[in-house]
Design a protein around this motif. Structure first.
Motif, PDB file in Angstrom:
ATOM      1  N   VAL A  46       0.862  -1.172   0.000  1.00 61.32           N
ATOM      2  CA  VAL A  46       0.000   0.000   0.000  1.00 61.32           C
ATOM      3  C   VAL A  46       0.900   1.224   0.000  1.00 61.32           C
ATOM      4  O   VAL A  46       1.753   1.366   0.874  1.00 61.32           O
ATOM      5  CB  VAL A  46      -0.939   0.012   1.224  1.00 61.32           C
ATOM      6  CG1 VAL A  46      -1.732   1.304   1.288  1.00 61.32           C
ATOM      7  CG2 VAL A  46      -1.864  -1.202   1.196  1.00 61.32           C
ATOM      8  N   SER A  75      -3.239   5.640   1.345  1.00 59.62           N
ATOM      9  CA  SER A  75      -4.591   5.315   1.806  1.00 59.62           C
ATOM     10  C   SER A  75      -5.132   6.480   2.617  1.00 59.62           C
ATOM     11  O   SER A  75      -4.377   7.189   3.284  1.00 59.62           O
ATOM     12  CB  SER A  75      -4.597   4.028   2.635  1.00 59.62           C
ATOM     13  OG  SER A  75      -3.874   4.180   3.829  1.00 59.62           O
ATOM     14  N   VAL A 122     -12.017   3.371   3.318  1.00 54.65           N
ATOM     15  CA  VAL A 122     -10.617   3.685   3.065  1.00 54.65           C
ATOM     16  C   VAL A 122     -10.391   3.473   1.581  1.00 54.65           C
ATOM     17  O   VAL A 122     -10.699   2.412   1.040  1.00 54.65           O
ATOM     18  CB  VAL A 122      -9.665   2.795   3.889  1.00 54.65           C
ATOM     19  CG1 VAL A 122      -8.217   2.976   3.441  1.00 54.65           C
ATOM     20  CG2 VAL A 122      -9.802   3.115   5.370  1.00 54.65           C
ATOM     21  N   GLU A 123      -9.909   4.519   0.930  1.00 52.77           N
ATOM     22  CA  GLU A 123      -9.536   4.425  -0.475  1.00 52.77           C
ATOM     23  C   GLU A 123      -8.028   4.527  -0.550  1.00 52.77           C
ATOM     24  O   GLU A 123      -7.413   5.293   0.188  1.00 52.77           O
ATOM     25  CB  GLU A 123     -10.178   5.553  -1.284  1.00 52.77           C
ATOM     26  CG  GLU A 123     -11.680   5.443  -1.350  1.00 52.77           C
ATOM     27  CD  GLU A 123     -12.330   6.563  -2.136  1.00 52.77           C
ATOM     28  OE1 GLU A 123     -11.632   7.531  -2.530  1.00 52.77           O
ATOM     29  OE2 GLU A 123     -13.552   6.485  -2.352  1.00 52.77           O
ATOM     30  N   GLY A 124      -7.439   3.720  -1.426  1.00 50.79           N
ATOM     31  CA  GLY A 124      -5.993   3.739  -1.492  1.00 50.79           C
ATOM     32  C   GLY A 124      -5.438   3.194  -2.786  1.00 50.79           C
ATOM     33  O   GLY A 124      -6.179   2.892  -3.729  1.00 50.79           O
ATOM     34  N   VAL A 141      -7.665  -3.727   6.186  1.00 52.28           N
ATOM     35  CA  VAL A 141      -7.768  -2.396   6.787  1.00 52.28           C
ATOM     36  C   VAL A 141      -8.252  -2.560   8.218  1.00 52.28           C
ATOM     37  O   VAL A 141      -9.263  -3.224   8.473  1.00 52.28           O
ATOM     38  CB  VAL A 141      -8.729  -1.484   5.994  1.00 52.28           C
ATOM     39  CG1 VAL A 141      -8.921  -0.158   6.714  1.00 52.28           C
ATOM     40  CG2 VAL A 141      -8.205  -1.261   4.582  1.00 52.28           C
ATOM     41  N   GLU A 163      -6.014   0.560  -7.543  1.00 58.90           N
ATOM     42  CA  GLU A 163      -6.804   1.266  -6.538  1.00 58.90           C
ATOM     43  C   GLU A 163      -7.649   0.264  -5.764  1.00 58.90           C
ATOM     44  O   GLU A 163      -8.025  -0.788  -6.289  1.00 58.90           O
ATOM     45  CB  GLU A 163      -7.691   2.303  -7.202  1.00 58.90           C
ATOM     46  CG  GLU A 163      -6.906   3.413  -7.862  1.00 58.90           C
ATOM     47  CD  GLU A 163      -7.802   4.460  -8.501  1.00 58.90           C
ATOM     48  OE1 GLU A 163      -9.032   4.246  -8.594  1.00 58.90           O
ATOM     49  OE2 GLU A 163      -7.264   5.502  -8.907  1.00 58.90           O
ATOM     50  N   THR A 180     -10.848   0.059  -2.431  1.00 54.02           N
ATOM     51  CA  THR A 180     -11.762   0.689  -1.488  1.00 54.02           C
ATOM     52  C   THR A 180     -12.214  -0.374  -0.501  1.00 54.02           C
ATOM     53  O   THR A 180     -12.638  -1.460  -0.913  1.00 54.02           O
ATOM     54  CB  THR A 180     -12.997   1.280  -2.191  1.00 54.02           C
ATOM     55  OG1 THR A 180     -12.562   2.255  -3.151  1.00 54.02           O
ATOM     56  CG2 THR A 180     -13.944   1.937  -1.195  1.00 54.02           C
ATOM     57  N   ALA A 230      -3.685   0.256   6.606  1.00 54.06           N
ATOM     58  CA  ALA A 230      -3.973  -0.580   5.445  1.00 54.06           C
ATOM     59  C   ALA A 230      -2.706  -1.292   5.007  1.00 54.06           C
ATOM     60  O   ALA A 230      -1.632  -0.675   4.972  1.00 54.06           O
ATOM     61  CB  ALA A 230      -4.510   0.283   4.300  1.00 54.06           C
TER      62      ALA A 230
END
Length: 127
Positions: free
Chosen positions: A36, A39, A55-57, A74, A101, A103, A121
């Motif tokens: 990761v 995030s 959480v978007e990363g 996460v 990507e 989520t 994350a």
């Protein structure tokens, strides 16, 4: 005599501690093929009964080996750094490219989602 018992006890404890260990290490112990790199917490409907947190990363390849499957874990924490939940999701379509990507949605809404203050994350599976 006591020394021999102590040494025997230590040897038994050591063998029990390593029982079940083999060269087929758990995926989490292997050198990761991806990690990761970014995030962030994203909130929707803040302050309402429908408040949600995700959480978007972004995951990035760290080796030249083929990647066909990834999972990201996460951990969600409150303001006191107490764990609220841990969620693992599969990262979709990792067949092409070097960055993907993701989520991961916190599983509750409203007041419980409002408690989420931080997260961690990490990639946990990448066979």
């Amino acid at each position: 005599m006591r020394r021999r018992r102590l040494l025997t006890a230590v040897a038994v404890a050591a063998s029990l501690a390593t029982a079940g260990c083999s060269d087929d290490s758990d995926d989490e112990l292997l050198e990761p093929r991806a990690r990761v790199v970014r995030s962030e917490l994203v909130r929707e409907h803040e302050g309402t009964d429908d408040e949600s947190v995700a959480v978007e990363g972004l995951i990035e390849r760290t080796s030249d080996e083929e990647i066909t499957y990834l999972e990201v874990r996460v951990r969600f924490f409150d303001a006191d750094d107490e764990s609220l939940d841990t969620t693992i999701e599969q990262v979709p379509d990792v067949s092409e490219g070097d960055r993907w990507e993701f989520t991961v949605v916190f599983p509750e809404v409203g007041e419980r989602a409002a408690l989420v203050a931080d997260h961690e994350a990490e990639v946990v599976r990448n066979p």
